[in-house]
Design an enzyme around this catalytic site. Structure first.
Site, PDB file in Angstrom:
ATOM      1  N   ARG A  66      -0.289  -3.899  -8.809  1.00 59.62           N
ATOM      2  CA  ARG A  66      -0.993  -2.635  -8.607  1.00 59.62           C
ATOM      3  C   ARG A  66      -2.047  -2.492  -9.695  1.00 59.62           C
ATOM      4  O   ARG A  66      -2.119  -3.304 -10.625  1.00 59.62           O
ATOM      5  CB  ARG A  66      -0.040  -1.424  -8.530  1.00 59.62           C
ATOM      6  CG  ARG A  66       1.249  -1.480  -9.271  1.00 59.62           C
ATOM      7  CD  ARG A  66       1.155  -1.369 -10.765  1.00 59.62           C
ATOM      8  NE  ARG A  66       0.257  -0.345 -11.184  1.00 59.62           N
ATOM      9  CZ  ARG A  66      -0.421  -0.352 -12.311  1.00 59.62           C
ATOM     10  NH1 ARG A  66      -0.292  -1.358 -13.174  1.00 59.62           N
ATOM     11  NH2 ARG A  66      -1.248   0.627 -12.626  1.00 59.62           N
ATOM     12  N   ALA A 120      -6.325  -1.196  -9.638  1.00 63.13           N
ATOM     13  CA  ALA A 120      -7.426  -1.581  -8.753  1.00 63.13           C
ATOM     14  C   ALA A 120      -7.895  -3.034  -8.930  1.00 63.13           C
ATOM     15  O   ALA A 120      -7.947  -3.790  -7.951  1.00 63.13           O
ATOM     16  CB  ALA A 120      -8.575  -0.591  -8.938  1.00 63.13           C
ATOM     17  N   ARG A 169      -3.640  -0.926   1.189  1.00 62.69           N
ATOM     18  CA  ARG A 169      -3.811   0.329   0.443  1.00 62.69           C
ATOM     19  C   ARG A 169      -5.261   0.795   0.607  1.00 62.69           C
ATOM     20  O   ARG A 169      -6.179  -0.036   0.554  1.00 62.69           O
ATOM     21  CB  ARG A 169      -3.485   0.150  -1.050  1.00 62.69           C
ATOM     22  CG  ARG A 169      -2.019  -0.155  -1.323  1.00 62.69           C
ATOM     23  CD  ARG A 169      -1.707  -0.092  -2.813  1.00 62.69           C
ATOM     24  NE  ARG A 169      -1.572   1.279  -3.286  1.00 62.69           N
ATOM     25  CZ  ARG A 169      -1.434   1.607  -4.576  1.00 62.69           C
ATOM     26  NH1 ARG A 169      -1.450   0.664  -5.503  1.00 62.69           N
ATOM     27  NH2 ARG A 169      -1.287   2.871  -4.932  1.00 62.69           N
ATOM     28  N   GLN A 222       4.210   4.805 -13.779  1.00 62.70           N
ATOM     29  CA  GLN A 222       3.465   3.661 -14.316  1.00 62.70           C
ATOM     30  C   GLN A 222       3.208   3.825 -15.817  1.00 62.70           C
ATOM     31  O   GLN A 222       3.125   2.840 -16.552  1.00 62.70           O
ATOM     32  CB  GLN A 222       2.122   3.489 -13.583  1.00 62.70           C
ATOM     33  CG  GLN A 222       2.242   2.976 -12.174  1.00 62.70           C
ATOM     34  CD  GLN A 222       2.312   4.112 -11.159  1.00 62.70           C
ATOM     35  OE1 GLN A 222       2.818   5.192 -11.453  1.00 62.70           O
ATOM     36  NE2 GLN A 222       1.816   3.873  -9.968  1.00 62.70           N
ATOM     37  N   ASP A 240      -9.876   4.045  -9.662  1.00 67.66           N
ATOM     38  CA  ASP A 240      -9.650   3.235  -8.464  1.00 67.66           C
ATOM     39  C   ASP A 240     -10.889   3.139  -7.589  1.00 67.66           C
ATOM     40  O   ASP A 240     -11.049   2.177  -6.828  1.00 67.66           O
ATOM     41  CB  ASP A 240      -8.487   3.797  -7.659  1.00 67.66           C
ATOM     42  CG  ASP A 240      -7.181   3.468  -8.356  1.00 67.66           C
ATOM     43  OD1 ASP A 240      -6.803   4.223  -9.272  1.00 67.66           O
ATOM     44  OD2 ASP A 240      -6.571   2.433  -8.031  1.00 67.66           O
ATOM     45  N   ASN A 249      -8.578   8.413  -9.435  1.00 67.40           N
ATOM     46  CA  ASN A 249      -7.586   7.674 -10.222  1.00 67.40           C
ATOM     47  C   ASN A 249      -6.220   8.259  -9.860  1.00 67.40           C
ATOM     48  O   ASN A 249      -6.108   9.192  -9.040  1.00 67.40           O
ATOM     49  CB  ASN A 249      -7.881   7.790 -11.726  1.00 67.40           C
ATOM     50  CG  ASN A 249      -7.076   6.818 -12.558  1.00 67.40           C
ATOM     51  OD1 ASN A 249      -7.020   5.625 -12.257  1.00 67.40           O
ATOM     52  ND2 ASN A 249      -6.419   7.304 -13.601  1.00 67.40           N
ATOM     53  N   LYS A 250      -5.201   7.719 -10.475  1.00 68.24           N
ATOM     54  CA  LYS A 250      -3.816   8.128 -10.183  1.00 68.24           C
ATOM     55  C   LYS A 250      -3.648   9.643 -10.181  1.00 68.24           C
ATOM     56  O   LYS A 250      -4.218  10.341 -11.024  1.00 68.24           O
ATOM     57  CB  LYS A 250      -2.903   7.487 -11.234  1.00 68.24           C
ATOM     58  CG  LYS A 250      -1.444   7.809 -11.136  1.00 68.24           C
ATOM     59  CD  LYS A 250      -0.855   7.545  -9.777  1.00 68.24           C
ATOM     60  CE  LYS A 250      -1.056   6.123  -9.296  1.00 68.24           C
ATOM     61  NZ  LYS A 250      -0.767   5.969  -7.834  1.00 68.24           N
TER      62      LYS A 250
HETATM   63  O1  MRU Z   1      -0.952   3.274  -7.673  1.00 65.10           O
HETATM   64  P1  MRU Z   1      -1.446   2.369  -8.759  1.00 65.10           P
HETATM   65  O2  MRU Z   1      -0.404   2.070  -9.788  1.00 65.10           O
HETATM   66  O3  MRU Z   1      -2.102   1.140  -8.210  1.00 65.10           O
HETATM   67  O4  MRU Z   1      -2.586   3.201  -9.486  1.00 65.10           O
HETATM   68  C1  MRU Z   1      -3.290   2.597 -10.523  1.00 65.10           C
HETATM   69  C2  MRU Z   1      -4.268   3.487 -11.187  1.00 65.10           C
HETATM   70  O5  MRU Z   1      -4.469   4.616 -10.807  1.00 65.10           O
HETATM   71  C3  MRU Z   1      -5.081   2.875 -12.311  1.00 65.10           C
HETATM   72  O6  MRU Z   1      -5.391   3.842 -13.271  1.00 65.10           O
HETATM   73  C4  MRU Z   1      -6.375   2.302 -11.737  1.00 65.10           C
HETATM   74  O7  MRU Z   1      -6.120   1.443 -10.663  1.00 65.10           O
HETATM   75  C5  MRU Z   1      -7.161   1.575 -12.759  1.00 65.10           C
HETATM   76  S1  MRU Z   1      -6.416   0.060 -13.231  1.00 65.10           S
HETATM   77  C6  MRU Z   1      -7.408  -0.732 -14.333  1.00 65.10           C
END
Ligand code: MRU
Length: 361
Positions: free
Chosen positions: A61, A63, A104, A211, A252, A262-263
């Site tokens: 996981r 991006a 996704r 995470q 993302d 982002n998350k």
């Molecule tokens: O659902 P996830 O764990 O894939 O979400 C990840 C994030 O939101 C990260 O902050 C984002 O992908 C940047 S990773 C360099």
């Protein structure tokens, strides 16, 4: 008990987030991130369905890492037609790309990498399948290598933004586990720490899938960067107490005007930072920008299984039948972002003109 990363206990090379083993007939290996921080285990992926499932289930996981995994997934999907006529090879390529694209929806790096693999094949219409497949593997390897270089450059450009002695809050995991290199937000922190700055990182635990607690604190501890895990709901109070001088997160997908997905929870953190006069930075490579979107309102937001909220901690935490809403991402408007850190430098202030100028060749 959490597992130490090999690098903390020996001179052994740390387990890479993902790696390709062998030639074009080879396999993709990756850390199964759903098992961290208690188990560090690599899994071998030998089918395109396994790659799809690994992305969907967040075994891989973040991006940029999703993009790299998908690029290798294309190679795996084409192994069965390596000797087939080009027409059949191209049909399989399209089928594989279309399939992986359904894993996704939010991180644009997935679609960026798939498009790059498709375009690579389209640019070589005369190439026989047997010769093209090894070249597609080289292209996937290039995507991985470039990602590693982008992470390093983001670290170099962002490190200057963090003052010695400061507290830095981050949300989710934008570290090595989310990329092929040192990460984006965490690369900035690692680079600042490597330059001798003393930092105290606050890692939001990042519900529902944790995470921040599971992955970010694990990575920082392996690299001896002081980190304190807090519940997401504590971020505002920790800022009010004066413990945080900067926020750095990943992204993302970033729209043409600088709005950044982002998350889930990142938007709240940005608002809290604004209220407390703390700069909120986003670190992301150019592959995370989607200039086809004029604003963040157009970014598709993934909605995930309600069970992640009601049964996410190994036990049921909400009554049977409780209604649940589980958006996996939110969008922070550009006006709350002090700067975007890319491999090319800083976008500051964040607005459409600066984003487009920054990314222009
Ligand atoms: O659902 P996830 O764990 O894939 O979400 C990840 C994030 O939101 C990260 O902050 C984002 O992908 C940047 S990773 C360099």
């Amino acid at each position: 008990m959490s597992v130490p990363h090999p690098s903390s206990t020996s001179a052994e090379t740390p387990t890479p987030t993902l790696r390709w083993e062998g030639d074009h007939t080879g396999r993709l290996w990756m850390i199964d991130q759903t098992l961290l921080p208690t188990e560090l285990k690599e899994i071998e992926l030998g089918s395109v369905e396994a790659v799809w499932e690994a992305i969907k289930a967040l075994r891989v996981r973040g991006a940029p890492a999703i993009g790299v995994a998908a690029a290798y997934g294309v190679v795996i999907g084409l192994q069965a037609v390596a000797d087939a006529p080009r027409e059949q090879f191209d049909a399989k390529l399209k089928e594989t790309v279309d399939y992986l694209a359904t894993s996704r929806p939010t991180a644009v790096n997935l679609f960026w990498a798939l498009e790059r693999m498709s375009q690579f094949a389209a640019d070589r219409p005369e190439e026989a399948s047997t010769k093209l497949l090894p070249k597609l593997l080289e292209e996937a390897r290039r995507i991985e290598l470039e990602d590693r270089e982008m992470c390093a450059a983001i670290g170099r450009h962002g490190a200057e933004l963090l003052a010695d002695g400061s507290g830095v809050l981050t949300h989710c995991n934008a570290g090595g586990l989310a990329t092929a290199g040192d990460g984006t937000a965490l690369s900035v922190i690692f680079a600042a720490a490597a330059s001798g700055k003393q930092l105290q990182v606050y890692a939001d635990e990042t519900r529902p899938l944790l995470q921040g607690a599971r992955l970010t604190s694990w990575e920082l501890m392996q690299r001896n960067v002081p980190v304190t895990v807090i519940c997401d709901s504590m971020a505002g109070w920790v800022m009010k107490e004066g413990r945080v001088q900067a926020v750095v997160t990943g992204a993302d997908r970033i729209a043409g005007n600088g709005d950044a997905a982002n998350k889930i929870g990142t938007y709240s953190v940005a608002l809290l930072a604004k209220e407390h006069g703390i700069p909120f930075y986003v670190a992301a490579p150019s592959s995370t920008f989607d200039l086809s979107l004029s604003s963040g309102e157009e970014i598709p937001i993934e909605e995930r299984d309600p069970l992640e909220i009601t049964n996410g901690m190994g036990r049921q935490t909400a009554p049977d039948g409780a209604h649940v809403y589980n958006p996996a991402f939110d969008v922070t408007p550009a006006k709350y972002i002090a700067a975007i850190i890319t491999e090319r430098g800083l976008i500051r202030p964040v607005n459409e003109q600066n984003v487009r100028e920054h990314l222009a060749d």
